[in-house]
Design an enzyme around this catalytic site. Sequence first.
Site, PDB file in Angstrom:
ATOM      1  N   CYS A   8      -1.525   2.898  27.610  1.00 32.08           N
ATOM      2  CA  CYS A   8      -2.525   2.590  28.618  1.00 32.08           C
ATOM      3  C   CYS A   8      -2.290   1.217  29.234  1.00 32.08           C
ATOM      4  O   CYS A   8      -1.318   0.534  28.945  1.00 32.08           O
ATOM      5  CB  CYS A   8      -3.943   2.638  28.031  1.00 32.08           C
ATOM      6  SG  CYS A   8      -4.098   2.088  26.346  1.00 32.08           S
ATOM      7  N   CYS A 276       8.373  -5.246  23.985  1.00 35.66           N
ATOM      8  CA  CYS A 276       8.949  -3.905  24.069  1.00 35.66           C
ATOM      9  C   CYS A 276       9.929  -3.829  25.239  1.00 35.66           C
ATOM     10  O   CYS A 276       9.534  -3.954  26.401  1.00 35.66           O
ATOM     11  CB  CYS A 276       7.839  -2.874  24.253  1.00 35.66           C
ATOM     12  SG  CYS A 276       8.443  -1.206  24.573  1.00 35.66           S
ATOM     13  N   THR A 326      11.813   6.057  38.247  1.00 39.91           N
ATOM     14  CA  THR A 326      12.105   4.766  37.627  1.00 39.91           C
ATOM     15  C   THR A 326      13.592   4.472  37.533  1.00 39.91           C
ATOM     16  O   THR A 326      13.978   3.325  37.288  1.00 39.91           O
ATOM     17  CB  THR A 326      11.486   4.701  36.211  1.00 39.91           C
ATOM     18  OG1 THR A 326      11.891   5.865  35.484  1.00 39.91           O
ATOM     19  CG2 THR A 326       9.975   4.640  36.290  1.00 39.91           C
ATOM     20  N   ASP A 386      19.649   8.296  34.879  1.00 39.00           N
ATOM     21  CA  ASP A 386      18.282   8.334  34.372  1.00 39.00           C
ATOM     22  C   ASP A 386      18.070   7.137  33.462  1.00 39.00           C
ATOM     23  O   ASP A 386      19.027   6.491  33.021  1.00 39.00           O
ATOM     24  CB  ASP A 386      18.017   9.633  33.621  1.00 39.00           C
ATOM     25  CG  ASP A 386      16.533   9.974  33.544  1.00 39.00           C
ATOM     26  OD1 ASP A 386      15.715   9.206  34.103  1.00 39.00           O
ATOM     27  OD2 ASP A 386      16.191  10.984  32.917  1.00 39.00           O
ATOM     28  N   ASP A 387      16.793   6.847  33.162  1.00 37.26           N
ATOM     29  CA  ASP A 387      16.489   5.654  32.371  1.00 37.26           C
ATOM     30  C   ASP A 387      16.557   5.903  30.877  1.00 37.26           C
ATOM     31  O   ASP A 387      16.746   4.972  30.101  1.00 37.26           O
ATOM     32  CB  ASP A 387      15.112   5.082  32.742  1.00 37.26           C
ATOM     33  CG  ASP A 387      14.095   6.177  32.919  1.00 37.26           C
ATOM     34  OD1 ASP A 387      13.888   6.956  31.973  1.00 37.26           O
ATOM     35  OD2 ASP A 387      13.519   6.276  34.023  1.00 37.26           O
ATOM     36  N   CYS A 424       8.564   5.465  17.821  1.00 35.20           N
ATOM     37  CA  CYS A 424       7.816   4.257  18.168  1.00 35.20           C
ATOM     38  C   CYS A 424       6.427   4.351  17.551  1.00 35.20           C
ATOM     39  O   CYS A 424       5.767   5.383  17.648  1.00 35.20           O
ATOM     40  CB  CYS A 424       7.690   4.103  19.681  1.00 35.20           C
ATOM     41  SG  CYS A 424       6.685   2.674  20.174  1.00 35.20           S
ATOM     42  N   CYS A 484      11.530  -6.111  21.024  1.00 37.24           N
ATOM     43  CA  CYS A 484      11.431  -5.000  20.079  1.00 37.24           C
ATOM     44  C   CYS A 484      12.307  -3.878  20.620  1.00 37.24           C
ATOM     45  O   CYS A 484      12.071  -3.366  21.722  1.00 37.24           O
ATOM     46  CB  CYS A 484       9.996  -4.505  19.936  1.00 37.24           C
ATOM     47  SG  CYS A 484       9.862  -3.023  18.878  1.00 37.24           S
ATOM     48  N   CYS A 487      13.264   1.528  18.590  1.00 36.88           N
ATOM     49  CA  CYS A 487      13.581   2.931  18.861  1.00 36.88           C
ATOM     50  C   CYS A 487      15.073   3.155  19.093  1.00 36.88           C
ATOM     51  O   CYS A 487      15.537   4.301  19.053  1.00 36.88           O
ATOM     52  CB  CYS A 487      12.768   3.448  20.043  1.00 36.88           C
ATOM     53  SG  CYS A 487      13.042   2.553  21.582  1.00 36.88           S
TER      54      CYS A 487
END
Length: 522
Positions: A8, A276, A326, A386-387, A424, A484, A487
Amino acid sequence: MDDLFHECGIAAVCHFETDKPSELVPDKDPNQASRLVPGMLLDMQNRGQLAAGFTTFNPYRLQLIDTHKDVGGVAEVFQMNHQERYLNLMQEYAGQAAIGHVRYATCGRDDRSYAQPFERHHIARSKWFSFVFNGQLANYLELREEILQTTDFHLTRETDTEILNHLISRELSETPDLDFLVLLSKLAQRLDGSWNLAYMNANGDMFVSRDPRGIRPLCYAVDGPLFAAASESVALTHLGFAEDSIQNLEPGHAIIIDHNGLRVEKYAESPRKAHCFFEWIYFANAASNFDDAGVYLSRKRLGEELARRETVPIDEDTIVVPVPDTAKAAADSMAFELKVPSLEGLIRNRYIGRTFIEGSNRADKVRMKYTPLPEIMDGKRVLLVDDSIVRATTLKELLRLLRERGRAREIHVRIACPPIIAPCYYGIDMSTIGELFAPDFMADTVITEAEEQAMADEIGADSLRYLPVEAIAECVGLPRENLCQACVDTIYPTPAGEELFRKAVISRQRGNQNCSRIFDSE
């Protein structure tokens, strides 16, 4: 690519000196400061499309603080497409201070009771409060069990926001006039994970805080009597704050606004910064800039790094195509470095709502969401940028679509991120090893060309290339130790995160999920 979602975004505004008008507030009226919040939330809609809401404070109405929230996008919840309804809503909830929230859930159901802010009514104004939360508590289960076993509290929702509500309520019950710094200090001793908060009580006192590791971004600005804070700097820019007035709230710090005015205070030590890295690669608005690193420029550098590592022959039939939206900055910069066109050979339908495609199968979702352009890709060697790849289920269908309808001759997938190999626990919707694509193909945390080719064969690409872990910090523009990257490197910045990952690996090895090569020797 795989409909990866963030927890969020939060926002807060306060006209803390009511006798000094602000140019940024509608009609220079302090009680119209609350009208700024819906626009701020709209600027952060990328962080959550499930629900939205705000709580406002007005000392001249019976409901000193009052909350409006619902399931839906920001424009839908605040009726922004119906001017009369929107203006009536803004007048009903007019106030000199407000906090707001956009939500996508990593836990909890899709109904209004889970939407934020969470407001707690009480006859004592200091105990009557509302708050919003951005992040995820890695020690949620431990805290939940403790609450249910050692108190007479009852939990009605499966969400860490309710855990925070109980913890705050309990501290206020024990010490009604508890200082905000003391409250935050007590929370810091109990919470593990990412937890940015905006809090307001019925006295009009407010604080905005960032967790001690700064996992999620939080920016703020002050212009005369007006204060505002948001998860995205672009939300403050659009209010009219000067670029040089927008600052990052340091980890372990809080901005407090009360009868003493506004001040920035430290409430906890920061063991280490752990921003992150996915914020820059995927989640954040491309126009935002936080923690001294611009989002767009970071994505541009990712594309440049992809270009430097490219080995496919480049000729007049080679084009770069981004997966919307993105990945566009990375794709454009990659194409520029390779001196080939970057073309929108894949068009995304931005008007298909989440509910409309909810019940469809994966292939139908991809067909409805993306339209390939054969006039762009027919007979071409396509470098598809792609990201990230999380689950790869959507990507498989997309590649099939590009070959069948786009008539691409070759498709070489390029990912502006390392392989995602671990869950994560800090606010991104990927919580198990079993749902991830990469681990089943990798024998170590460093991927080989043979493993990349095996992945390419699985998804139907001619080739697949990831960026290495060591490239990320340089592209983002921050020291590796300040990020961080759990992942992609399995190094978790908090004890509860480490413990959850340890249990996930053991569970995987015991056969509760399909066996994963990368963790066989752990």
